[in-house]
Structure formats: structure tokens, C-alpha cells
Motif scaffolding. Sequence first.
Motif, short mmCIF file in Angstrom:
data_model
loop_
_atom_site.label_atom_id
_atom_site.label_comp_id
_atom_site.label_asym_id
_atom_site.label_seq_id
_atom_site.Cartn_x
_atom_site.Cartn_y
_atom_site.Cartn_z
N HIS A 334 59.50 26.09 85.50
CA HIS A 334 60.20 26.81 86.56
C HIS A 334 59.66 26.48 87.94
CE1 HIS A 334 56.66 29.41 86.03
NE2 HIS A 334 56.90 29.86 87.26
N SER A 335 58.44 25.92 88.00
CA SER A 335 57.86 25.58 89.29
C SER A 335 56.96 24.36 89.13
CB SER A 335 57.04 26.75 89.85
OG SER A 335 56.31 26.36 91.00
N ALA A 336 56.99 23.48 90.12
CA ALA A 336 56.18 22.27 90.07
C ALA A 336 54.70 22.55 90.28
CB ALA A 336 56.67 21.26 91.11
N SER A 337 54.40 23.69 90.87
CA SER A 337 52.99 23.99 91.18
C SER A 337 52.44 25.18 90.39
CB SER A 337 52.86 24.28 92.68
OG SER A 337 53.69 25.38 93.06
N ALA A 338 53.18 25.64 89.41
CA ALA A 338 52.77 26.85 88.69
C ALA A 338 51.60 26.60 87.74
CB ALA A 338 53.95 27.42 87.90
N TRP A 339 51.50 25.38 87.21
CA TRP A 339 50.51 25.11 86.18
C TRP A 339 49.70 23.86 86.51
CZ3 TRP A 339 50.90 29.44 83.68
CH2 TRP A 339 52.15 30.01 83.45
N THR A 340 48.44 23.88 86.08
CA THR A 340 47.58 22.71 86.20
C THR A 340 47.90 21.72 85.07
OG1 THR A 340 45.85 23.65 84.80
CG2 THR A 340 45.76 24.16 87.16
N HIS A 341 47.28 20.56 85.13
CA HIS A 341 47.48 19.55 84.09
C HIS A 341 47.13 20.11 82.72
CE1 HIS A 341 46.22 15.36 82.32
NE2 HIS A 341 47.35 15.81 81.81
N SER A 342 45.98 20.75 82.59
CA SER A 342 45.56 21.29 81.29
C SER A 342 46.49 22.40 80.82
CB SER A 342 44.12 21.81 81.37
OG SER A 342 44.01 22.84 82.35
N GLN A 343 47.01 23.20 81.74
CA GLN A 343 47.94 24.27 81.36
C GLN A 343 49.29 23.68 80.91
OE1 GLN A 343 47.69 26.47 85.05
NE2 GLN A 343 46.42 28.07 84.11
N ILE A 344 49.73 22.59 81.55
CA ILE A 344 50.96 21.91 81.13
C ILE A 344 50.81 21.43 79.69
CG2 ILE A 344 52.25 19.75 81.39
CD1 ILE A 344 53.29 21.74 83.26
N LEU A 345 49.62 20.92 79.35
CA LEU A 345 49.40 20.46 77.98
C LEU A 345 49.51 21.61 76.98
CD1 LEU A 345 46.44 17.94 78.45
CD2 LEU A 345 48.87 17.45 78.22
N MET A 346 49.04 22.78 77.37
CA MET A 346 49.18 23.95 76.49
C MET A 346 50.65 24.30 76.29
SD MET A 346 46.19 24.84 75.45
CE MET A 346 46.51 26.49 74.83
N TRP A 347 51.43 24.23 77.36
CA TRP A 347 52.85 24.49 77.24
C TRP A 347 53.53 23.43 76.37
CZ3 TRP A 347 55.26 28.76 77.64
CH2 TRP A 347 54.87 29.74 78.56
N TYR A 348 53.06 22.21 76.47
CA TYR A 348 53.61 21.16 75.61
C TYR A 348 53.39 21.49 74.13
CZ TYR A 348 54.80 17.65 79.19
OH TYR A 348 55.40 16.96 80.22
N ALA A 349 52.23 22.04 73.81
CA ALA A 349 51.96 22.43 72.43
C ALA A 349 52.90 23.54 71.97
CB ALA A 349 50.50 22.87 72.29
N VAL A 350 53.16 24.51 72.85
CA VAL A 350 54.08 25.61 72.52
C VAL A 350 55.49 25.06 72.31
CG1 VAL A 350 55.16 27.73 73.39
CG2 VAL A 350 52.71 27.33 73.74
N ILE A 351 55.92 24.17 73.20
CA ILE A 351 57.25 23.56 73.06
C ILE A 351 57.32 22.76 71.76
CG2 ILE A 351 58.77 21.79 74.03
CD1 ILE A 351 57.84 22.75 76.82
N GLY A 352 56.22 22.05 71.45
CA GLY A 352 56.17 21.31 70.19
C GLY A 352 56.35 22.22 68.99
N LEU A 353 55.72 23.39 69.04
CA LEU A 353 55.88 24.35 67.94
C LEU A 353 57.35 24.73 67.75
CD1 LEU A 353 53.57 27.29 67.08
CD2 LEU A 353 56.01 27.71 67.22
#
Length: 441
Positions: A334-353
Motif C-alpha cells: 500500500h505504500s513504497a515507504s511503509a516497510w524496510t527490506h527485511s519487513q518486505i521479506l516477511m510479507w513475501y513469506a506471508v504471501i507465499g503461504l
Amino acid sequence: MSQPANAEITRLSDLTPHQKRSGIAAWLGWLFDGLDMHIYTLVATPFVAALLMHDGVAAASKDVDTKASIIQAAFLVGWALGGGFFGRLGDVLGRSRTLVLTILFYAGFTGLSALCTDWTHLLVCRFLSALGIGGEWAVGASLLSETWPKKWRPWIAATLQTAVNMGVLLACAAGGLFAWIVNQGWMQEATSHRVVFLVGILPALITLWIRKAVPETEEWAHAAKDAKPPRIAELFGPAVRSTTWRVLIICAVSLTAHWAFMFWQQSLIRALPAVKSLSGPDQTNAVVEALVWIMCGSIIGNYVAGALAKLWSYRTAIVVMLLAYGVAMLMAFHSASAWTHSQILMWYAVIGLCQGVFGLFTMCLPPLFPTLLRTTGAGFCYNIGRIVAAIGTVVFKLYAPVGDYHTALYYAGWLFIPAAFIALLLPQEKEEAGVVDEPVE
């Protein structure tokens, strides 16, 4: 003799040698599907940029993105057409022989990608390799749905989808290995982007075993002996057209959003401030790491989806997982600045699930069609949605601001919401979890 698919089997040791070999063949076919499918996404941006370079002058990043997305779109179209073409062959020639043909097709043309000297050459190779990948999905799914116990279908689906995830992890390992070789100074980076495609030839080796060890299913052999395969047009005949249209719509909408994410997520990683300043090989390592997070989440998600299907039903599990996929995409991008690189990776894992939802389609779709229309129906309905997804992969990026991958992925995430509601139109199941009503033949 192979054990009938509806026999009471409770343990792996109860399976016949035929069932075990069929399971191994389908699993390996899907494993290498994942490998050949995602080799390109790991090196898409730098490889296409190299192909577009003329007289040492680099192409504009927008032109690179556009050409890379067109190649991915051609891949998805090939996947769709391959599902229909090889699906038809699977109903005419049998599951085992067609499985061999599909693997040879995608392995050969993935390997040929290493020799491309123009982006149009790569487009053709990816299109042709996708024909085999799309066909293998339909044939492998039908092979297991006709040989393994029906009550096991949710777990079979999860295990098959996990094979794809493991194949993607193999692609990641190959990408990481070549990045390390480049860092050691043993190979130029541009060469590594080519050589990695040669790894995709490996699946061809298993076809020798499949052709010898995996016989045709008894269900197909019996049906083929007593009747000729129906014409493809019968997918839209009175008996099954309502199922055909419902599944087509569900697959088209959900796969558009899914493949927009699976392709553009690597560009988003490369564009992050923490990654953009890195060297080329280190950027590739960052892309590999992100894909590993997605695949690890997806492996867990496959079994979560299977458990939900056993607890509720295929239809309910698909609706819930699609809604979760959409919410995760909207939260992550939802925002380009909402998450750090490491937090984006966590979201990637959730999306993967949440991607475990597509594993459910593996065992849910084939039984909705008559035996001699099974691989044609499942391959056509599931894979034809990729043509719409191909258009979406290009459109979502073209209409987002240059370099704004967050916006493109955010818009794509919204598609999962209507897809979940459309999934409510899937045919009803029997009370017994994991078993769908067999169509009247």
C-alpha cells in the motif's frame, strides 16, 4: 495391478508399486516445472538488458521492463496453450506418454534460451518451453487423481505443489551458485545469465525412467478402450459447460494477480534503496533470497490449504485462501515507504503461504470432467486463465509510474477479492471432505 483410486488405503505402505511410481513421476515432473519456470525470473532484468544493448549503449530501464514483461506474457500464453494442447494429447495418447513429451519440451527449450542473442529469440524459447510446462500440469494432476486414493487428494495436491516450490528453490540455488562463481571471478556476470538456463536441461533425464517404469492408468485405459475421446468443443457442451465457464473465470482473475506478483516482485527487490546500490551479483542474491522466502511460505501454505480443504471443503478453502492472498498483497504494497527490506521479506513469506490455494486446484479440477475429457478440461480451464494473466502482467506495470512496483502490485492485489467471491461458484462437493462429485459420463 494398480490399486483403484477409491480403495480404502490408510498408509503409504498400502500403495501398489504402480501408484508409487506414478506419484514419483508426477512429483518429479512438477519439481522440474518449478525449476524451468523460474530460472528466467531470477535473471530477467539484467539478461534482457544485455540483449537490448547495442554498440555498448544500454537500453532505457522502461524499455527493459517492457520487453521483460512481454517475454513473461508470452511464457504465460504458451503455458495456457500447452495446457490445452498437451491436455488433449493426454486424453488421446495416455498420461504416461504425454508426460514424457511435456518434460522433453520444456527442458529442451529452456536449455536453448542460453543461446539467445536477441530478446525476440528469448521470447520464442520461453513461449515454447511454457507449452510443455502447461501440459505437464494437466497430465500430472490427472495421473494422480486416477491412481491415488480420493481421500488423500488434499494432501496429494499439497505435496505436488510443494514439488513446484522445491523446483523454484533449485532455481534459486542455481542462481546463487552462479552469483558466487561470478564473485569469485571465475565467470563474467553476463555469461552466468546465459549458463543458468542450461540447468533447465536436467529434467530430460527423468523421461527415460518414466517411459519404462510408469504404465498408463487403468481408468484411462478402460475408458479409451470403450470410447473415443470427446471433441474439445464438448467442454462447452450442455454436460460440462457451466463447470468450464466457472473454473475459467476463477482461474483467469486469480492467476492475473498471482503472476503480476511473481514476476514484478523481483523488480521491486532490485529497486529497494538497500539493494539498488549493490553490485549485479549481490542484487541477484537479494532476488534469490526473496524468492526463497516466498517458496518457504508457500510450502507451509500448501499443507495449510490441504488442512482447510479436509476440515471444510475445497470451495471454502479456496475462498478463504484467495481472500487472505488479497489482504496480504494490499497490506504489503500500500505504500513504497511503509516497510524496510527485511519487513518486505516477511510479507513475501506471508504471501507465499497464501499461494497454497493453487495447490488445491490440482486435485479439485480434474475430477470435475469426464475421464476422456479430464486432462483437456483441467489443462484448458486452469491454464487458459494464464492468457488473461499474461495481459495483466504487462498492463499492471505499464499503467504504474516508472519504477513504482509497489503501485503495480497493490493494484494487482485487489483482484483477489472478486476472485474469492467468484470461487463461491465452484461446484458443490460431497459431504466426504476432499472428494468431489464425479461427473456423469
